[in-house]
Design an enzyme around this catalytic site. Sequence first.
Site, PDB file in Angstrom:
ATOM      1  N   GLU A  68       0.877  -1.159   0.000  1.00 57.52           N
ATOM      2  CA  GLU A  68       0.000   0.000   0.000  1.00 57.52           C
ATOM      3  C   GLU A  68       0.923   1.220   0.000  1.00 57.52           C
ATOM      4  O   GLU A  68       1.838   1.287   0.843  1.00 57.52           O
ATOM      5  CB  GLU A  68      -0.851  -0.036   1.279  1.00 57.52           C
ATOM      6  N   ARG A 294       4.774 -12.692   9.682  1.00 62.45           N
ATOM      7  CA  ARG A 294       5.527 -11.491   9.338  1.00 62.45           C
ATOM      8  C   ARG A 294       6.827 -11.459  10.112  1.00 62.45           C
ATOM      9  O   ARG A 294       6.987 -12.126  11.138  1.00 62.45           O
ATOM     10  CB  ARG A 294       4.704 -10.228   9.562  1.00 62.45           C
ATOM     11  N   LYS A 304       4.138   0.427   9.912  1.00 63.45           N
ATOM     12  CA  LYS A 304       4.271   1.667   9.146  1.00 63.45           C
ATOM     13  C   LYS A 304       3.758   2.860   9.940  1.00 63.45           C
ATOM     14  O   LYS A 304       4.316   3.949   9.865  1.00 63.45           O
ATOM     15  CB  LYS A 304       3.512   1.546   7.824  1.00 63.45           C
TER      16      LYS A 304
HETATM   17  P1  ATP Z   1       1.610  -2.195   8.316  1.00 69.83           P
HETATM   18  O1  ATP Z   1       0.785  -3.274   8.967  1.00 69.83           O
HETATM   19  O2  ATP Z   1       2.819  -1.802   9.054  1.00 69.83           O
HETATM   20  O3  ATP Z   1       0.810  -1.016   7.854  1.00 69.83           O
HETATM   21  P2  ATP Z   1       1.275  -3.533   5.888  1.00 69.83           P
HETATM   22  O4  ATP Z   1       1.338  -4.988   6.016  1.00 69.83           O
HETATM   23  O5  ATP Z   1      -0.087  -2.952   5.856  1.00 69.83           O
HETATM   24  O6  ATP Z   1       2.164  -2.854   6.988  1.00 69.83           O
HETATM   25  P3  ATP Z   1       1.642  -3.282   3.108  1.00 69.83           P
HETATM   26  O7  ATP Z   1       2.134  -2.154   2.303  1.00 69.83           O
HETATM   27  O8  ATP Z   1       0.220  -3.659   2.995  1.00 69.83           O
HETATM   28  O9  ATP Z   1       2.020  -3.003   4.621  1.00 69.83           O
HETATM   29  O10 ATP Z   1       2.540  -4.542   2.858  1.00 69.83           O
HETATM   30  C1  ATP Z   1       2.800  -5.075   1.597  1.00 69.83           C
HETATM   31  C2  ATP Z   1       3.129  -6.509   1.747  1.00 69.83           C
HETATM   32  O11 ATP Z   1       4.234  -6.685   2.619  1.00 69.83           O
HETATM   33  C3  ATP Z   1       1.976  -7.274   2.333  1.00 69.83           C
HETATM   34  O12 ATP Z   1       1.791  -8.459   1.577  1.00 69.83           O
HETATM   35  C4  ATP Z   1       2.404  -7.597   3.723  1.00 69.83           C
HETATM   36  O13 ATP Z   1       1.894  -8.819   4.115  1.00 69.83           O
HETATM   37  C5  ATP Z   1       3.919  -7.629   3.602  1.00 69.83           C
HETATM   38  N1  ATP Z   1       4.526  -7.247   4.869  1.00 69.83           N
HETATM   39  C6  ATP Z   1       4.353  -6.100   5.553  1.00 69.83           C
HETATM   40  N2  ATP Z   1       5.033  -6.126   6.712  1.00 69.83           N
HETATM   41  C7  ATP Z   1       5.681  -7.308   6.753  1.00 69.83           C
HETATM   42  C8  ATP Z   1       6.550  -7.933   7.694  1.00 69.83           C
HETATM   43  N3  ATP Z   1       6.898  -7.335   8.836  1.00 69.83           N
HETATM   44  N4  ATP Z   1       7.010  -9.163   7.404  1.00 69.83           N
HETATM   45  C9  ATP Z   1       6.675  -9.770   6.261  1.00 69.83           C
HETATM   46  N5  ATP Z   1       5.864  -9.242   5.338  1.00 69.83           N
HETATM   47  C10 ATP Z   1       5.358  -8.028   5.568  1.00 69.83           C
HETATM   48 MG    MG Z   2      -1.414  -3.968   4.401  1.00 73.45          MG
END
Ligand code: ATP
Ligand code: MG
Length: 607
Positions: A68, A294, A304
């Site tokens: 995102e 994760r 984030k």
């Molecule tokens: P946050 O929860 O911090 O806002 P997010 O998961 O919403 O992060 P995205 O931009 O949606 O952030 O993430 C893109 C991809 O990266 C998603 O498929 C998510 O599952 C993966 N991702 C995000 N954080 C992690 C992590 N700590 N470990 C592994 N994969 C991750």
């Molecule tokens: Mg997400």
Amino acid sequence: MGRAYRSHQGAERAWPRASSTGLRLALRTAAGVYSLTMSESSSNFIHDIIEADFAAGRRRLVTRFPPEPNGYLHIGHAKSICLNFGLAEKYGGQCNLRFDDTNPCTEEEEYVTAIQRDVRWLGFDWQDRLCFASDYFERLYEWAEQLIRAGKAYVCDLSPDEMADYRGNYYRKGRPSPFRDRSVEENLDLFRRMRAGEFPDGSKTLRAKIDMSSQNMNLRDPPMYRIRHVPHHRTGHAWCIYPTYDWAHGQCDAIEGVTHSICTLEFENHRPLYDWFLRELGIADPPRQIEFARLNLSYTVLSKRKLIQLVQQGHVNGWDDPRMPTLAGLRRRGYTPESIRAFCERIGVSRADSLVDVGLLENAVRDDLNRRAPRVMGVLHPLRVVLTNFPPGQTIELEAPLHPEDPSFGTRTLRLSRELYIERDDFRENPPNKWFRLAPGREVRLRYACLITCQEVVRDPHTGEIVELRCTWDPASRGGQAPDGRRVQGTSHWVSAEDSVPAEVRLYDRLFTCEDPGAQEDFLAYLNPASLTVLSGCRVEPMLAQASPGASFQFERLGYFCVDPDTRPGHLVFNRTVTLKDSWAKIEKKEQASRLASAGGPGTPRG
Ligand code: ATP
Ligand code: MG
């Protein structure tokens, strides 16, 4: 708010098959914290699933990395990028880069650009498959009308608070919205007028009509569209209704022909909803969702929302601050893409939520820079040394290897002169036991240069601070060998006072003082006030004046350093990427052994 750790389910997948290299991983589960040893060949349960799918007749593999665009990518994203692009590489498939840009309130073009740069920097290529969920807004809209016509979606007038109340919670069943039984015609009319902009923000939603008494909250008539009179970074003012992530995600995967939709564990209980949408829309060969744990890293936050807070409140100097776990921060700190990929390979992929020791990441960059960084000398806390018996105005040129183990790096010339600098810490006026470095009356080796003996300590008459050491050198020890085979144990790094250049060096420590800051009530209370130390007045070898931003070096004994983009002509700035640990001790031991060998020491074969 504490982090909800998942059950031990699937934890056995995190255990390595063999443990040969002794890399440490702290594994935290509901049952406690474990330390385990990782093998170089990591485990990845998704390989087994994909291989079974292929064995059952599947022909191709399509994955995607779906960020995102509401922040910069971090090391957790790297795990997902390496996984998704890595699977495509391993199984001859393809991986799309897809921006899940469904929320115009938090998304920005800056993030879209930064994310692409970071994925490329990590070493992955989506070729012509740069996708945006916003490209599918029209298709998603048509599908929403299809569900309305099938009586599977309705327009609801409950406010967000009312809707939350009607949906109930884990303990309390949901109640049907009073608008749940609107006719198809009325729903279609209202939905079209929502799109046309007739209603204010928050006044209506489109909801899927599923099951208000489901144990799974996600199935209690979840919203599919919200009204937001907000321009979108790509579609501008074309839309004032935006799909929810839940409504968009599975269908975007289906449009792109994604076969394996890989996401983190928190989406596990969204899977029944995604499957419901795909089924009700009659989508053939739908993507298969697989969840993995994760990455959580000790002494680090990876949410984030928290990272944005660090940037916006000025606790760090921007997204690429070298203390940040963002890819931009790690790059500026001197991490290589290879080291991050190696780290992701080593931690493996499992369904067990774990807290990975940040030391594992540091080891990965050490391993990589050990191979690729030239060795040079820099003095962080210079102490002037005058060689009283060295002829004034004269210099001696000495060839020194740029990498002790890899001759292909070549050599550089060091210039020994009457005045030089050594590290202040390498001198003790009253040395403790087993002190092998400089002290009054003691002899040490200057790396690649000669042996010197300290004769006199000069102090500032006002402050009492030691400002200079007056030493003598042994002219017969050129190159650092004692002519008579006498044993000189200590070796110090040094630079010449005449031709070394000044530099600013930034040393970093962990950004947080507790192991799991993300799990604390107030993570900001655990910021490490000493996470950045700026040293000015350091001295480095003259060849470094030509180094360009991003170049990495090992400053012997001190660690790996890289040139910071703040560097300007006449103002060199270095970041310490990581310390060395014990490698200096190893080098010294090796050199002692080889000195013994070349002197025909005991037990060494002559050649
Ligand atoms: P946050 O929860 O911090 O806002 P997010 O998961 O919403 O992060 P995205 O931009 O949606 O952030 O993430 C893109 C991809 O990266 C998603 O498929 C998510 O599952 C993966 N991702 C995000 N954080 C992690 C992590 N700590 N470990 C592994 N994969 C991750
Ligand atoms: Mg997400």
